[in-house]
Design an enzyme around this catalytic site. Structure first.
Site, PDB file in Angstrom:
ATOM      1  N   TYR A   1       0.833  -1.206   0.000  1.00 56.90           N
ATOM      2  CA  TYR A   1       0.000   0.000   0.000  1.00 56.90           C
ATOM      3  C   TYR A   1       0.868   1.257   0.000  1.00 56.90           C
ATOM      4  O   TYR A   1       0.646   2.187  -0.782  1.00 56.90           O
ATOM      5  CB  TYR A   1      -0.902  -0.037   1.235  1.00 56.90           C
ATOM      6  CG  TYR A   1      -1.736   1.195   1.472  1.00 56.90           C
ATOM      7  CD1 TYR A   1      -2.780   1.527   0.627  1.00 56.90           C
ATOM      8  CD2 TYR A   1      -1.500   2.016   2.580  1.00 56.90           C
ATOM      9  CE1 TYR A   1      -3.565   2.643   0.860  1.00 56.90           C
ATOM     10  CE2 TYR A   1      -2.275   3.128   2.832  1.00 56.90           C
ATOM     11  CZ  TYR A   1      -3.313   3.447   1.959  1.00 56.90           C
ATOM     12  OH  TYR A   1      -4.079   4.553   2.203  1.00 56.90           O
TER      13      TYR A   1
ATOM     14  N   LYS B   1       1.164   4.149  -2.918  1.00 58.20           N
ATOM     15  CA  LYS B   1       0.883   5.559  -2.646  1.00 58.20           C
ATOM     16  C   LYS B   1       2.111   6.440  -2.895  1.00 58.20           C
ATOM     17  O   LYS B   1       1.971   7.609  -3.264  1.00 58.20           O
ATOM     18  CB  LYS B   1       0.383   5.718  -1.210  1.00 58.20           C
ATOM     19  CG  LYS B   1      -1.015   5.182  -0.979  1.00 58.20           C
ATOM     20  CD  LYS B   1      -2.056   5.932  -1.797  1.00 58.20           C
ATOM     21  CE  LYS B   1      -3.473   5.576  -1.364  1.00 58.20           C
ATOM     22  NZ  LYS B   1      -4.499   6.334  -2.129  1.00 58.20           N
TER      23      LYS B   1
END
Length: 255
Positions: free
Chosen positions: A161, A165
Site C-alpha cells: 500500500y 501511494k
C-alpha cells in the site's frame, strides 16, 4: 477572480470512492461550496444510492455510477456516463484506495500485489488520463489525489500500500509539471490514520489504537470530515498558484 476564493459555483466534480468515508465527506463539502454537478463512483450500488441522496440535499445534481476505477473498461464506462450526463469536468478527487495487510512484501502473492497496485495507483492514472481532455476543453481544472504518510515511512503491514501511494505522489508531481501549461493543477493530500471503514481493522483494536494515538503529537486519529477543508482549498481558487504539492494532513505525525 471570484472574491469568494473557496466558491465552487458551477463546477463539475468527480469523486472516486464517493459513496462512503472520506470520499463522501469530500463530495458533501464540495456540494456545500456550490459545485453544480457531482459524479460519485463505487462498487456497491446500494451505498451509492444512499450517498446520492445525502449529497443532493446540499443542492448539487448527482450522478452515481458503479465502477471499479482500477479497471480500464470500467473507467471508460464511467467517462461515457460523465460525457452523457455532465458534458465535462473541472475537478477530480482520486480518493479510491484499499489495503490488504501483509507481514512482508516478499511474502505477498503476485495477485495481491497487482490488486493493491491497481486500486491505489493504476486507478489514479486511468481516471486522470480520461479526465485531462475534458479539463483542457474547460480551460483548466484541479486534480486532487489522496495519499498517506505510509508513502514516506515503511510501516509493517502496509508495505505494498505504501509503495503504491509513493507512486501516487510521484504521479502527482509528474502530472503537475506536464499539465501546468493547460491550467490544470495537480496536488495530493497525505493522511495519517483517519477513522473510516477502510482503517477499522486498526482503530477498532483498543491496544493498537492506543499505540497509534500515542505516536501522534495530537494523541488521536483523524475524522473523515477533517479532510474536507484541505480538499476544498485544493479544488478552489484559494490554491490557484499551487501545483505539484503534497499537503500533510497527519496531526503532526511527520513533523
Amino acid at each position: 477572480m471570484d472574491k469568494n476564493l473557496f466558491s465552487l459555483k458551477g463546477k463539475r466534480v468527480l469523486v472516486t470512492g464517493g459513496s462512503r468515508g472520506i470520499g463522501l465527506e469530500i463530495a458533501v463539502g464540495l456540494a456545500e461550496a456550490g459545485a453544480q454537478h457531482i459524479v460519485i463512483c463505487g462498487r456497491k450500488q446500494e451505498a451509492l444510492g444512499e450517498a446520492r441522496q445525502t449529497i443532493e440535499k446540499k443542492g448539487a445534481k448527482v450522478s452515481a455510477v458503479t465502477a471499479n476505477v482500477g479497471n480500464a473498461a470500467d473507467v471508460d464506462g464511467l467517462f461515457d456516463k460523465i460525457g452523457a450526463d455532465v458534458g465535462g469536468l473541472d475537478i477530480v478527487v482520486n480518493n479510491v484506495g484499499m489495503n490488504i495487510f501483509t507481514p512482508s512484501v516478499v511474502d505477498a502473492d503476485i495477485s495481491l500485489w497487482d490488486k493493491v497496485m491497481d486500486v491505489n495507483l493504476k486507478a489514479v492514472f486511468l481516471t486522470s488520463r480520461r479526465a485531462v481532455p475534458l479539463m483542457k476543453e474547460a480551460g483548466g481544472g484541479a486534480i486532487i489525489n489522496i495519499s498517506t504518510v505510509a508513502a514516506r515511512k515503511a510501516t509493517p503491514g502496509l508495505g505494498i500500500y505504501g509503495i503504491a501511494k509513493a507512486g501516487v505522489e510521484m504521479l502527482t508531481k509528474t502530472l503537475a509539471v506536464e499539465l501546468a501549461p493547460y491550467s490544470i493543477r495537480v496536488n495530493a493530500i497525505a493522511l495519517a490514520m483517519v477513522k473510516t471503514k477502510f482503517s477499522e481493522p486498526l482503530w477498532s483494536n483498543a491496544d493498537l489504537r492506543k499505540q497509534i494515538e500515542l505516536s501522534n503529537p495530537m494523541h488521536r486519529i483523524g475524522e473523515p470530515e477533517e479532510v474536507v477543508g484541505t480538499a476544498l482549498f485544493l479544488a478552489s481558487n484559494a490554491s490557484s498558484f499551487m501545483t505539484g504539492s503534497i499537503l500533510m494532513l497527519d496531526g503532526g505525525t511527520t513533523a
